[in-house]
Design a protein around this motif. Sequence first.
Motif, PDB file in Angstrom:
ATOM      1  N   PRO A  11       0.920  -1.198  -0.391  1.00  0.00           N
ATOM      2  CA  PRO A  11      -0.527  -0.450  -0.421  1.00  0.00           C
ATOM      3  C   PRO A  11       0.802   1.544   0.173  1.00  0.00           C
ATOM      4  CG  PRO A  11      -0.269  -1.663   1.804  1.00  0.00           C
ATOM      5  CD  PRO A  11       0.651  -2.361   1.140  1.00  0.00           C
ATOM      6  N   PRO A  12       0.324   2.407  -0.415  1.00  0.00           N
ATOM      7  CA  PRO A  12      -0.938   2.893  -1.117  1.00  0.00           C
ATOM      8  C   PRO A  12      -1.069   2.209  -2.061  1.00  0.00           C
ATOM      9  CG  PRO A  12      -0.044   4.784  -1.156  1.00  0.00           C
ATOM     10  CD  PRO A  12       1.092   3.701  -0.450  1.00  0.00           C
ATOM     11  N   HIS A  13      -0.131   1.327  -2.552  1.00  0.00           N
ATOM     12  CA  HIS A  13      -0.574   0.946  -4.724  1.00  0.00           C
ATOM     13  C   HIS A  13      -0.796  -0.209  -4.285  1.00  0.00           C
ATOM     14  CE1 HIS A  13       1.599   4.618  -5.721  1.00  0.00           C
ATOM     15  NE2 HIS A  13       1.798   4.753  -5.059  1.00  0.00           N
ATOM     16  N   VAL A  14      -1.740  -0.493  -4.712  1.00  0.00           N
ATOM     17  CA  VAL A  14      -2.701  -1.847  -4.641  1.00  0.00           C
ATOM     18  C   VAL A  14      -3.161  -2.444  -5.893  1.00  0.00           C
ATOM     19  CG1 VAL A  14      -4.763  -3.709  -2.784  1.00  0.00           C
ATOM     20  CG2 VAL A  14      -3.423  -1.210  -1.560  1.00  0.00           C
ATOM     21  N   TYR A  15      -3.254  -4.068  -5.605  1.00  0.00           N
ATOM     22  CA  TYR A  15      -3.608  -4.110  -6.855  1.00  0.00           C
ATOM     23  C   TYR A  15      -3.932  -5.846  -6.842  1.00  0.00           C
ATOM     24  CZ  TYR A  15       0.639  -1.599  -9.331  1.00  0.00           C
ATOM     25  OH  TYR A  15       1.274  -0.941  -9.549  1.00  0.00           O
ATOM     26  N   GLY A  16      -4.058  -5.400  -5.842  1.00  0.00           N
ATOM     27  CA  GLY A  16      -4.706  -7.586  -5.344  1.00  0.00           C
ATOM     28  C   GLY A  16      -4.200  -7.467  -4.015  1.00  0.00           C
ATOM     29  N   GLY A  17      -5.157  -8.770  -3.276  1.00  0.00           N
ATOM     30  CA  GLY A  17      -5.045  -8.492  -1.605  1.00  0.00           C
ATOM     31  C   GLY A  17      -3.314  -8.849  -1.169  1.00  0.00           C
ATOM     32  N   LEU A  18      -2.467  -9.118  -2.022  1.00  0.00           N
ATOM     33  CA  LEU A  18      -1.248  -9.260  -1.603  1.00  0.00           C
ATOM     34  C   LEU A  18      -0.778  -8.580  -0.826  1.00  0.00           C
ATOM     35  CD1 LEU A  18       1.110 -11.506  -1.595  1.00  0.00           C
ATOM     36  CD2 LEU A  18       2.004 -10.207  -3.595  1.00  0.00           C
ATOM     37  N   ALA A  19      -0.867  -7.157  -1.564  1.00  0.00           N
ATOM     38  CA  ALA A  19      -0.666  -5.827  -0.769  1.00  0.00           C
ATOM     39  C   ALA A  19      -1.067  -5.735   0.468  1.00  0.00           C
ATOM     40  CB  ALA A  19      -0.795  -4.323  -0.821  1.00  0.00           C
ATOM     41  N   THR A  20      -2.597  -6.057   0.779  1.00  0.00           N
ATOM     42  CA  THR A  20      -2.905  -6.379   1.521  1.00  0.00           C
ATOM     43  C   THR A  20      -2.716  -6.573   2.844  1.00  0.00           C
ATOM     44  OG1 THR A  20      -4.838  -4.907   0.735  1.00  0.00           O
ATOM     45  CG2 THR A  20      -5.382  -6.178   3.133  1.00  0.00           C
ATOM     46  N   ALA A  21      -1.964  -7.886   2.683  1.00  0.00           N
ATOM     47  CA  ALA A  21      -1.697  -9.141   3.069  1.00  0.00           C
ATOM     48  C   ALA A  21      -0.336  -8.872   3.989  1.00  0.00           C
ATOM     49  CB  ALA A  21      -1.642 -10.468   2.879  1.00  0.00           C
ATOM     50  N   ASN A  22       0.547  -8.473   2.650  1.00  0.00           N
ATOM     51  CA  ASN A  22       1.966  -7.962   3.212  1.00  0.00           C
ATOM     52  C   ASN A  22       2.012  -6.597   3.827  1.00  0.00           C
ATOM     53  OD1 ASN A  22       4.236  -8.048   2.807  1.00  0.00           O
ATOM     54  ND2 ASN A  22       4.901  -7.675   0.085  1.00  0.00           N
ATOM     55  N   PHE A  23       0.957  -6.161   4.228  1.00  0.00           N
ATOM     56  CA  PHE A  23       1.169  -4.535   4.788  1.00  0.00           C
ATOM     57  C   PHE A  23       0.913  -5.157   6.379  1.00  0.00           C
ATOM     58  CE2 PHE A  23      -0.385  -1.097   7.544  1.00  0.00           C
ATOM     59  CZ  PHE A  23       0.470  -0.243   6.789  1.00  0.00           C
ATOM     60  N   GLY A  24      -0.124  -5.869   5.964  1.00  0.00           N
ATOM     61  CA  GLY A  24      -0.875  -6.337   7.454  1.00  0.00           C
ATOM     62  C   GLY A  24       0.748  -7.153   8.472  1.00  0.00           C
ATOM     63  N   ILE A  25       1.112  -7.746   7.743  1.00  0.00           N
ATOM     64  CA  ILE A  25       2.074  -8.653   8.193  1.00  0.00           C
ATOM     65  C   ILE A  25       3.471  -7.994   8.726  1.00  0.00           C
ATOM     66  CG2 ILE A  25       4.353 -10.761   7.891  1.00  0.00           C
ATOM     67  CD1 ILE A  25       1.718 -11.621   6.053  1.00  0.00           C
ATOM     68  N   THR A  26       3.519  -7.464   7.848  1.00  0.00           N
ATOM     69  CA  THR A  26       5.309  -6.645   8.665  1.00  0.00           C
ATOM     70  C   THR A  26       4.961  -5.624  10.020  1.00  0.00           C
ATOM     71  OG1 THR A  26       3.958  -4.717   7.300  1.00  0.00           O
ATOM     72  CG2 THR A  26       6.063  -6.074   5.906  1.00  0.00           C
ATOM     73  N   GLN A  27       2.964  -5.167   9.203  1.00  0.00           N
ATOM     74  CA  GLN A  27       2.991  -3.879  10.793  1.00  0.00           C
ATOM     75  C   GLN A  27       2.507  -5.814  12.254  1.00  0.00           C
ATOM     76  OE1 GLN A  27       2.041  -0.881  11.233  1.00  0.00           O
ATOM     77  NE2 GLN A  27       2.670  -0.525   9.239  1.00  0.00           N
TER      78      GLN A  27
END
Length: 421
Positions: A11-27
Amino acid sequence: MKVLMFGWEYPPHVYGGLATANFGITQGLHAQGDIDITLCLPKPFGDEDHTAARIVAMNCVPIAWRNVDYDYVKSRIGNVMDPDYYYRLRDHLYADFNYMYVNELGCMDFAGGYPSNLHDEINNYSIIAGVVARTEDFDIIHAHDWLTYPAGIHAKRVSGKPLCIHVHATDFDRSRGNVNPTVYSIEKDGMDNADCIMCVSELTRQTVINQYHQDPRKCFAMHNAVYPLRQELQDIPRPDHTGKEKIVTFLGRLTMQKGPEYFVEAANMVLHRTRNVRFCMAGSGDMMDQMIYLAAKRGIADRFHFPGFMRGKEVYECLKDSDVYVMPSVSEPFGISPLEAMQCGTPTIISKQSGCGEILTNCIKVDYWDVHALADAIYSICHNDGLFHYLQEEGKKEVDQITWEKVGLRIRKLYDQLLSR
């Protein structure tokens, strides 16, 4: 603990669910306070959130030596990478890649996202991973999805450090079984070389074990989560549709994996019972024209809306404006969007073929192909206020307990087990 992480979108450059999951995991990992993450991305834009991870722009990593002026380097890449880090990387070149197409800084450009030459970009990304792995100090490698598996393997061979791969989806999910042999080969090579395989659901774990012939002892289900809504998203008003037209929403890629045709067919059945419902099919994909034609063919085009791809605040405005959210996926490794809908107080229907169904109770589950059951569920929620309010209230309570911090703790436990061997 230091983690070298390979991702593809963020994020904020989201193409699909992978971006959201990657962000959540790092956080979730960062929240523990003693984990430092170096996150490699093909083409960051400079506006990413750096609180949980130090981001390395792979399109700014030199793979060919260039004698370039500091100020020029700063003017070219200063918005995404520290020039001093560029020179540090340049001093760890391990081969001469001048035969490849590099720019005046000795770096390779990336299109970002999922271009037509995706396989070339995956290969280039893995080459650059070697430079980063020789420069960085880290304890463990974490690679997200097949796009970054070759990079993770290269980093493991360079450093000798253990490799964790995160399976967010397999080609069996994306292709309805019509597997691309090249993609399958990349996925299997990643799994064969991994010391630990994290799968976003037990459904995906079984696919990894049975279709990719992996040792069950190194495969673990690692369900996704959601973050609490930011205040600006909480403040989005939720319209009261009592006595008015109801809105039923599909939000996702319009591809065969997501089962959009089952949504249209169920809508057709609902509209034979009542005309007081509108259907929103938000998203884009190769089946969009087909779905527009199908809605027209069924004579329900006047009840259908196709707003296109949505991102950021638009997603939550759409979810809050909906009375029912539907995810009729044919094969969904996890599926974060139902959790986001339930966060917004929107009753949710998911297919039994969805990984998120393993951890969700307060939603309705149907087989993706059972359009009669899907239509009945939609009609019931729209016309039974008691059912609507129960799913709304209990669903929100449930997802509020599914946090990325808990996911981070589970991942940390697997890291510790791997490093103690």
